[in-house]
Design an enzyme around this catalytic site. Sequence first.
Site, PDB file in Angstrom:
ATOM      1  N   GLU A   1      39.188   3.771 -16.887  1.00 55.62           N
ATOM      2  CA  GLU A   1      38.391   3.985 -15.854  1.00 55.62           C
ATOM      3  C   GLU A   1      38.695   2.788 -14.704  1.00 55.62           C
ATOM      4  O   GLU A   1      38.927   1.672 -15.367  1.00 55.62           O
ATOM      5  CB  GLU A   1      36.925   4.466 -15.651  1.00 55.62           C
ATOM      6  CG  GLU A   1      36.452   5.675 -16.331  1.00 55.62           C
ATOM      7  CD  GLU A   1      35.164   5.927 -16.508  1.00 55.62           C
ATOM      8  OE1 GLU A   1      34.756   6.704 -17.391  1.00 55.62           O
ATOM      9  OE2 GLU A   1      34.423   5.594 -15.447  1.00 55.62           O
TER      10      GLU A   1
ATOM     11  N   CYS B   1      34.096   6.617 -23.688  1.00 56.25           N
ATOM     12  CA  CYS B   1      34.936   6.600 -24.763  1.00 56.25           C
ATOM     13  C   CYS B   1      34.680   6.037 -26.088  1.00 56.25           C
ATOM     14  O   CYS B   1      34.270   6.385 -26.898  1.00 56.25           O
ATOM     15  CB  CYS B   1      36.516   6.576 -24.369  1.00 56.25           C
ATOM     16  SG  CYS B   1      36.956   7.475 -22.900  1.00 56.25           S
TER      17      CYS B   1
END
Length: 454
Positions: A150, A257
Amino acid sequence: MLISVIGAGYVGLVTGACLAHLGNEVRVVDIDRARIERLRGGEVPIHEPGLDELVAAGLANGRLSFHADQSGTYGSQLVIVAVGTLDRAGEWYGELVERAVRGLAEDSRAPRHLVVRSTLMPGTAVRLEALAQAIDPDVRLCFNPEFTREAVAVRDFLEPDRVVVGAGRDAQALVQELHELYAPMGRTILDTDLTSAETIKLASNVFLATKISFANELARLCAATGADVHAVVDGMGLDLRIGRSFLSPGPGFGGSCFPSQVRALPELARSFGIEAPIIAAVDQSNLGQADWLIDGLERARGASLAGSRVALLGLTFKANTDDLRESPALRLAERLVARGARVVAYDPKATEAGVVQLAAGGVTVDAAPSAAEAVIDADAVVVGTEWAEFGALDWAALAPRMRGRIIADARRIIDRDAALAAGLTVVAMGVTHTPDGGGAAARIAVPVTAAAAV
Ligand code: UDX
């Protein structure tokens, strides 16, 4: 190529916009009609640098379109499944992927070439392939994981270290199409089987998380021995076999994640009766970092934080994103409040959302409209996220308006020289810097055992 993508979230949107940017015609499908309508109007629902521009360009040149049902895939050479894999509790969850694969297999007008891009637990793709081919033997399936972070997802997509293609049974034609799709990037394409491809993805993430936790535990040791952990990881990172990236100690790792995958991999091992003690230890190590950090702040301050006002700068799990999922900065807030501190928080992108999320968990934190206003009257400052604006704070102006004299800079982002010149003490992951120039780590008597003396 004419392709389609199922899922307009972090993975699907970045994948679709980047593949359109590379010259393909891409149809992005999502069942969330409101999201599709906003995307058709050019409104991108996630904060990802560069993505807005790619979506606008794809809409303008007609290569990118958004569709609210599966008919959007009709006519595509292949369809990429990029739906979410987290349940409400933030644990890995494969149901949405299975539902998407089943829906495509059952619809003979949808492409027979399926590519799963969502992160899968090793062994899942083989089961999805069997499920799909039981419905329609003509379906061919590949697993093509993403390795995008990200805040830098567009760059990571367009400039990957490698592309991994896990091939299902008799999927040579589909593998060829994926090679054609990724050829413009000129990067290494690694062909392997489905389960190996799934394991490359998961093991890469869990290894990176383990590397971070190793650095975090080193910080604890260095604080006790008087070593400077930042010099240590710099020295380690110069060894090409180790590498410096993902070796920066901090408040712990967060995001959608690492935490879920660090919990899921040992669980998968246990399901086979296999013990993986190193991997199984990473989650607990990570969760303990916040308390260790606050202990160090109280030690350096010489007093408990109970009853004090603490400014918490940063709430998101990393800078340049608005994502709060399993953020270590939120863990710092929880732990500070649990010790009786009154926390005043600011984040450039997520102050309100962070305060609301903490409140939903029974943790009351005040919101500040800016970093400066959070710091004023603070007994201590804690930096939880490495937002660049925290590096520009004017400590000469702020220090006189603080009640306390100490900053715990968990991300080494502030202008330490300016803070020291303003008479503040800075604790950077166990290394305490004082205005008189002391830069040694906080020394704690370390018992020298006979063995250590050797
Ligand atoms: C991660 C993987 O890097 C990416 O390959 C995968 O596709 C998705 O998951 P992401 O979670 O978006 O990406 O962010 P990342 O940059 O990896 O950071 C994860 C967490 O680790 C953040 O909380 C970050 O602050 C922390 N971190 C990272 C450290 O604490 N120290 C480091 O040295 C690097």
